[in-house]
Design an enzyme around this catalytic site. Structure first.
Site, PDB file in Angstrom:
ATOM      1  N   GLU A 105      10.534  14.877  -0.204  1.00 12.84           N
ATOM      2  CA  GLU A 105       9.748  15.489  -1.286  1.00 12.84           C
ATOM      3  C   GLU A 105      10.602  16.190  -2.345  1.00 12.84           C
ATOM      4  O   GLU A 105      10.358  17.353  -2.693  1.00 12.84           O
ATOM      5  CB  GLU A 105       8.696  16.453  -0.694  1.00 12.84           C
ATOM      6  CG  GLU A 105       7.762  15.731   0.271  1.00 12.84           C
ATOM      7  CD  GLU A 105       6.716  16.628   0.935  1.00 12.84           C
ATOM      8  OE1 GLU A 105       6.708  17.857   0.673  1.00 12.84           O
ATOM      9  OE2 GLU A 105       5.912  16.112   1.716  1.00 12.84           O
ATOM     10  N   ASN A 147      12.149  10.282   0.748  1.00 13.52           N
ATOM     11  CA  ASN A 147      10.749  10.156   1.158  1.00 13.52           C
ATOM     12  C   ASN A 147       9.896  11.096   0.308  1.00 13.52           C
ATOM     13  O   ASN A 147      10.259  12.251   0.106  1.00 13.52           O
ATOM     14  CB  ASN A 147      10.665  10.563   2.646  1.00 13.52           C
ATOM     15  CG  ASN A 147       9.325  10.289   3.286  1.00 13.52           C
ATOM     16  OD1 ASN A 147       8.776   9.202   3.156  1.00 13.52           O
ATOM     17  ND2 ASN A 147       8.805  11.271   4.012  1.00 13.52           N
ATOM     18  N   HIS A 187      -0.083   9.417   2.167  1.00 11.73           N
ATOM     19  CA  HIS A 187      -1.224  10.251   2.570  1.00 11.73           C
ATOM     20  C   HIS A 187      -2.320   9.961   1.542  1.00 11.73           C
ATOM     21  O   HIS A 187      -2.330  10.526   0.454  1.00 11.73           O
ATOM     22  CB  HIS A 187      -0.834  11.735   2.580  1.00 11.73           C
ATOM     23  CG  HIS A 187       0.131  12.076   3.673  1.00 11.73           C
ATOM     24  ND1 HIS A 187      -0.161  11.879   5.000  1.00 11.73           N
ATOM     25  CD2 HIS A 187       1.380  12.603   3.633  1.00 11.73           C
ATOM     26  CE1 HIS A 187       0.869  12.267   5.744  1.00 11.73           C
ATOM     27  NE2 HIS A 187       1.819  12.700   4.931  1.00 11.73           N
ATOM     28  N   GLU A 219       4.122   7.748   6.369  1.00 13.97           N
ATOM     29  CA  GLU A 219       3.214   8.756   6.945  1.00 13.97           C
ATOM     30  C   GLU A 219       1.754   8.396   6.662  1.00 13.97           C
ATOM     31  O   GLU A 219       0.953   9.250   6.256  1.00 13.97           O
ATOM     32  CB  GLU A 219       3.532  10.153   6.369  1.00 13.97           C
ATOM     33  CG  GLU A 219       4.989  10.568   6.518  1.00 13.97           C
ATOM     34  CD  GLU A 219       5.293  11.953   5.946  1.00 13.97           C
ATOM     35  OE1 GLU A 219       4.363  12.763   5.777  1.00 13.97           O
ATOM     36  OE2 GLU A 219       6.490  12.217   5.679  1.00 13.97           O
ATOM     37  N   ASP A 221      -2.009   7.799   6.364  1.00 12.95           N
ATOM     38  CA  ASP A 221      -3.331   8.183   6.863  1.00 12.95           C
ATOM     39  C   ASP A 221      -4.283   8.240   5.670  1.00 12.95           C
ATOM     40  O   ASP A 221      -3.845   8.133   4.524  1.00 12.95           O
ATOM     41  CB  ASP A 221      -3.321   9.511   7.658  1.00 12.95           C
ATOM     42  CG  ASP A 221      -2.721  10.685   6.907  1.00 12.95           C
ATOM     43  OD1 ASP A 221      -2.609  10.631   5.666  1.00 12.95           O
ATOM     44  OD2 ASP A 221      -2.361  11.699   7.557  1.00 12.95           O
TER      45      ASP A 221
END
Length: 311
Positions: A105, A147, A187, A219, A221
């Site tokens: 990030e 990432n 996400h 990641e 979801d």
């Protein structure tokens, strides 16, 4: 999670790769300066080796979950601490951890260049190149990633974040800094209305490939916090979001891996970090709280089967 026999069986039946959610973050691995605590890492390394699973390293340099002892260190000491941390963890996992989220990030949430953080404020932008170089020296074979989140959608904020990420990548490449790929956290948010779209995502992935980079979805979801309470409706809309997203990314030759941020809803970080306004538990993952498969699991399986030739 690995101690739960039902969850362990679910994992081994569904995945070829593991990512620790918190066990390798700085506060867990070096709670005091120079005092490393790597028992959880040992357990993950042993488990992945025993079950022939790839293991991802997450994450070396982030602005969160940092131990208090880093606060207020002058730049030379902070840089030395960063070097020691990166070299120790990557060296410890050398030959056993396949890819590392070296920098997590680093892009400003609004896409205005790099994110303000302890690292940027104290060390300047050089911290990114330094960490990547130290990681490469500590394990020449590991895949090194930057990432970040918010790179998937079709909105202006996403467009700005992509521009900032490509500028960072180009700057690193120009200076010969080792970087193998970009991790897209993915996400995702199931939209309150209409169908989910990822129209612009394939173009961005192609931009990364043109720069010689690989891509990992790290990641994945799908939050249902904007959707009505009805379970069947939520599950269907979440499944549709997975479907649209996978359709957009699976065509990309640079894609190397897709990691779901959990398998069962009962373990999702979303319930504590982004709870639903009505207080109901979110249903963001392929399996429900009782480890039963949901429509999301079918969507994911069908998309994956559509690209994988039968063995």
């Amino acid at each position: 999670g690995l101690d739960d026999p039902a969850l362990k069986a679910l994992l081994l039946g569904n995945v070829g790769s593991l990512t620790p959610e918190n066990a390798l973050k700085w506060d867990a691995t070096e709670p005091a300066g120079g005092r490393f605590s790597l028992e959880a890492m040992d357990r993950l390394l042993a488990f992945s080796a025993r079950h022939r699973l790839a293991l991802r390293g997450h994450t070396l340099v982030w602005h969160q979950q940092l131990p208090a002892w880093l606060d207020g260190l002058p730049a030379p000491q902070l840089r030395a601490a960063l070097e020691r941390h990166v070299r120790t963890l990557v060296g410890y996992g050398r030959g056993r951890i396949q890819s590392w989220d070296v920098i997590n990030e680093p892009i400003d949430p609004e896409g205005q260049g790099l994110r303000r953080s302890l690292w940027l404020d104290t060390l300047g932008p050089a911290y990114i190149a330094d960490a990547l170089r130290w990681a490469r020296q500590a394990d020449p074979a590991a895949r090194l990633l930057i990432n970040d989140y918010g790179l998937e959608g079709d909105d202006p904020q996403t467009a700005r974040k992509r521009v900032a990420m490509l500028q960072l990548v180009d700057d690193l490449k120009r200076r010969g800094v080792p970087l193998d790929g970009i991790g897209l956290q993915a996400h995702l948010l199931a939209p309150a209305e209409g169908s989910p779209t990822f129209r612009t995502l394939p173009v961005f992935l192609a931009e990364l490939r043109r720069r010689g980079l690989q891509v990992e979805i790290t990641e994945l979801d799908v939050s249902d916090r904007l959707l009505p309470a009805d379970t069947a409706q939520r599950d269907r809309r979440v499944a549709d979001t997975y479907d649209a997203f996978l359709k957009a990314v699976l065509q990309e030759p640079a894609l190397r891996r897709i990691t779901s941020w959990g398998l069962s809803d009962r373990d999702s970080w979303l319930n504590t970090t982004f709870p639903r306004p009505d207080g109901l538990p979110q249903r963001p993952l392929p399996y429900d709280e009782a480890l039963r498969p949901k429509p999301a699991r079918s969507s994911i399986a069908e998309r994956l089967q559509s690209i994988t030739p039968p063995r």
